[in-house]
Design a protein around this motif. Sequence first.
Motif, mmCIF file in Angstrom:
data_model
loop_
_atom_site.group_PDB
_atom_site.id
_atom_site.type_symbol
_atom_site.label_atom_id
_atom_site.label_comp_id
_atom_site.label_asym_id
_atom_site.label_seq_id
_atom_site.Cartn_x
_atom_site.Cartn_y
_atom_site.Cartn_z
ATOM 1 N N LEU A 81 0.819 -1.206 0.000
ATOM 2 C CA LEU A 81 0.000 0.000 0.000
ATOM 3 C C LEU A 81 0.856 1.260 0.000
ATOM 4 O O LEU A 81 0.442 2.297 -0.530
ATOM 5 N N ASN A 82 2.053 1.175 0.579
ATOM 6 C CA ASN A 82 2.946 2.328 0.600
ATOM 7 C C ASN A 82 3.594 2.568 -0.766
ATOM 8 O O ASN A 82 3.913 3.711 -1.113
ATOM 9 N N GLU A 83 3.793 1.496 -1.517
ATOM 10 C CA GLU A 83 4.566 1.602 -2.752
ATOM 11 C C GLU A 83 3.735 1.493 -4.029
ATOM 12 O O GLU A 83 4.236 1.807 -5.109
ATOM 13 N N ILE A 84 2.499 1.055 -3.917
ATOM 14 C CA ILE A 84 1.745 0.709 -5.129
ATOM 15 C C ILE A 84 1.551 1.900 -6.071
ATOM 16 O O ILE A 84 1.651 1.753 -7.292
ATOM 17 N N GLU A 85 1.289 3.090 -5.538
ATOM 18 C CA GLU A 85 1.067 4.232 -6.428
ATOM 19 C C GLU A 85 2.347 4.616 -7.160
ATOM 20 O O GLU A 85 2.325 4.887 -8.369
ATOM 21 N N ASP A 86 3.482 4.615 -6.456
ATOM 22 C CA ASP A 86 4.761 4.887 -7.114
ATOM 23 C C ASP A 86 5.056 3.817 -8.158
ATOM 24 O O ASP A 86 5.583 4.116 -9.239
ATOM 25 N N CYS A 87 4.718 2.581 -7.829
ATOM 26 C CA CYS A 87 4.940 1.477 -8.749
ATOM 27 C C CYS A 87 4.127 1.663 -10.033
ATOM 28 O O CYS A 87 4.654 1.537 -11.140
ATOM 29 N N ILE A 88 2.844 1.958 -9.889
ATOM 30 C CA ILE A 88 1.971 2.146 -11.049
ATOM 31 C C ILE A 88 2.464 3.313 -11.905
ATOM 32 O O ILE A 88 2.521 3.217 -13.137
ATOM 33 N N THR A 89 2.838 4.400 -11.263
ATOM 34 C CA THR A 89 3.346 5.568 -11.994
ATOM 35 C C THR A 89 4.588 5.215 -12.793
ATOM 36 O O THR A 89 4.732 5.579 -13.966
ATOM 37 N N SER A 90 5.497 4.479 -12.147
ATOM 38 C CA SER A 90 6.739 4.072 -12.812
ATOM 39 C C SER A 90 6.462 3.145 -13.987
ATOM 40 O O SER A 90 6.992 3.327 -15.091
ATOM 41 N N VAL A 91 5.596 2.161 -13.765
ATOM 42 C CA VAL A 91 5.269 1.187 -14.808
ATOM 43 C C VAL A 91 4.614 1.871 -16.009
ATOM 44 O O VAL A 91 4.890 1.532 -17.165
ATOM 45 N N LYS A 124 5.223 4.707 -17.105
ATOM 46 C CA LYS A 124 6.281 5.398 -17.846
ATOM 47 C C LYS A 124 7.201 4.421 -18.569
ATOM 48 O O LYS A 124 8.145 4.828 -19.241
ATOM 49 N N GLY A 125 6.930 3.127 -18.395
ATOM 50 C CA GLY A 125 7.787 2.123 -19.009
ATOM 51 C C GLY A 125 9.014 1.792 -18.205
ATOM 52 O O GLY A 125 9.958 1.190 -18.719
ATOM 53 N N GLU A 126 9.008 2.176 -16.920
ATOM 54 C CA GLU A 126 10.160 1.929 -16.062
ATOM 55 C C GLU A 126 9.823 0.848 -15.038
ATOM 56 O O GLU A 126 8.879 1.002 -14.259
ATOM 57 N N PRO A 127 10.569 -0.267 -15.006
ATOM 58 C CA PRO A 127 10.304 -1.317 -14.020
ATOM 59 C C PRO A 127 10.426 -0.781 -12.598
ATOM 60 O O PRO A 127 11.214 0.123 -12.326
ATOM 61 N N TYR A 128 9.620 -1.344 -11.695
ATOM 62 C CA TYR A 128 9.653 -0.921 -10.288
ATOM 63 C C TYR A 128 9.719 -2.158 -9.403
ATOM 64 O O TYR A 128 8.834 -3.011 -9.454
ATOM 65 N N PHE A 129 10.764 -2.241 -8.613
ATOM 66 C CA PHE A 129 10.911 -3.332 -7.661
ATOM 67 C C PHE A 129 10.973 -2.755 -6.253
ATOM 68 O O PHE A 129 11.615 -1.727 -6.026
ATOM 69 N N SER A 130 10.296 -3.412 -5.303
ATOM 70 C CA SER A 130 10.376 -2.980 -3.903
ATOM 71 C C SER A 130 11.828 -2.788 -3.522
ATOM 72 O O SER A 130 12.669 -3.653 -3.792
ATOM 73 N N SER A 131 12.131 -1.650 -2.922
ATOM 74 C CA SER A 131 13.520 -1.347 -2.592
ATOM 75 C C SER A 131 14.134 -2.402 -1.683
ATOM 76 O O SER A 131 15.306 -2.753 -1.816
ATOM 77 N N LYS A 132 13.337 -2.955 -0.774
ATOM 78 C CA LYS A 132 13.853 -3.960 0.152
ATOM 79 C C LYS A 132 14.353 -5.190 -0.597
ATOM 80 O O LYS A 132 15.424 -5.726 -0.309
ATOM 81 N N ILE A 133 13.569 -5.646 -1.564
ATOM 82 C CA ILE A 133 13.928 -6.859 -2.291
ATOM 83 C C ILE A 133 14.989 -6.559 -3.346
ATOM 84 O O ILE A 133 15.876 -7.368 -3.606
ATOM 85 N N TYR A 134 14.935 -5.382 -3.960
ATOM 86 C CA TYR A 134 15.894 -5.043 -5.004
ATOM 87 C C TYR A 134 17.306 -4.919 -4.439
ATOM 88 O O TYR A 134 18.259 -5.485 -4.984
ATOM 89 N N LYS A 135 17.446 -4.201 -3.332
ATOM 90 C CA LYS A 135 18.765 -4.026 -2.731
ATOM 91 C C LYS A 135 19.331 -5.348 -2.230
ATOM 92 O O LYS A 135 20.531 -5.575 -2.257
ATOM 93 N N ARG A 136 18.441 -6.226 -1.803
ATOM 94 C CA ARG A 136 18.888 -7.501 -1.251
ATOM 95 C C ARG A 136 19.528 -8.400 -2.299
ATOM 96 O O ARG A 136 20.482 -9.112 -2.021
ATOM 97 N N PHE A 137 19.008 -8.345 -3.529
ATOM 98 C CA PHE A 137 19.459 -9.300 -4.534
ATOM 99 C C PHE A 137 20.192 -8.692 -5.726
ATOM 100 O O PHE A 137 20.784 -9.425 -6.511
ATOM 101 N N SER A 138 20.153 -7.384 -5.912
ATOM 102 C CA SER A 138 20.766 -6.815 -7.106
ATOM 103 C C SER A 138 22.202 -6.382 -6.893
ATOM 104 O O SER A 138 22.906 -6.061 -7.847
#
Length: 210
Positions: A109-119, A121-135
Amino acid sequence: MLRPRILIADDHPLLLKGLEEFLKDLKYPIIGTYTDGLSAYNAIIKNKPDIAILDIEMPNLTGVDIAKKCKRHQIETKIILITLHKEKKFFEQAIKYNIHGYLLKEFALNEIEDCITSVCKGEPYFSSKIYKRFSHTSEPNSEIEKLTPSEIKILKRIAEEMTSTEIADLLNISVRTVEKHRANIIRKLTLEQKPNALLIWSQKNKQLFL
């Protein structure tokens, strides 16, 4: 700008209802909600939503199964996965099947609006917690300094979703040279050898080199 038409599928009724009401409050048009993957996939085929927000684990078809089918059949609906799982394999599947968004339910719920906005625009959006952990990109500033001017030039084109052939034609170099630059960039940024890993990194961090 028109709000994207959204489909939601989750086999937990309370979570499904909560996300639906939250997005309706934000004036997003919800074209349908579903509690199993097969119904959701059939609705995607029929109604062609702009975005489908899918739970990873559902009866009949999982969110990843749906993403595979959409990719195979060139369905343009953009997929956002929501999940309780923090395992690396799910993150890797999301990258492999060109999933546009990946959210942990605890932050959805905290990230969904930012995610939709990013998507949108054609820009992938990954939760920062999971992205930093594995990227392995928790310190992008220091990593970008390792790249040569030629590699930065290639990286800019990758962020624009250009293929190696298109980049080669634009810069008047060989495809082999572009691929060599790609390999060097991935190595210097310590990214995993996964499809789209470099594209995702470049789009999330393009403010560092554009």
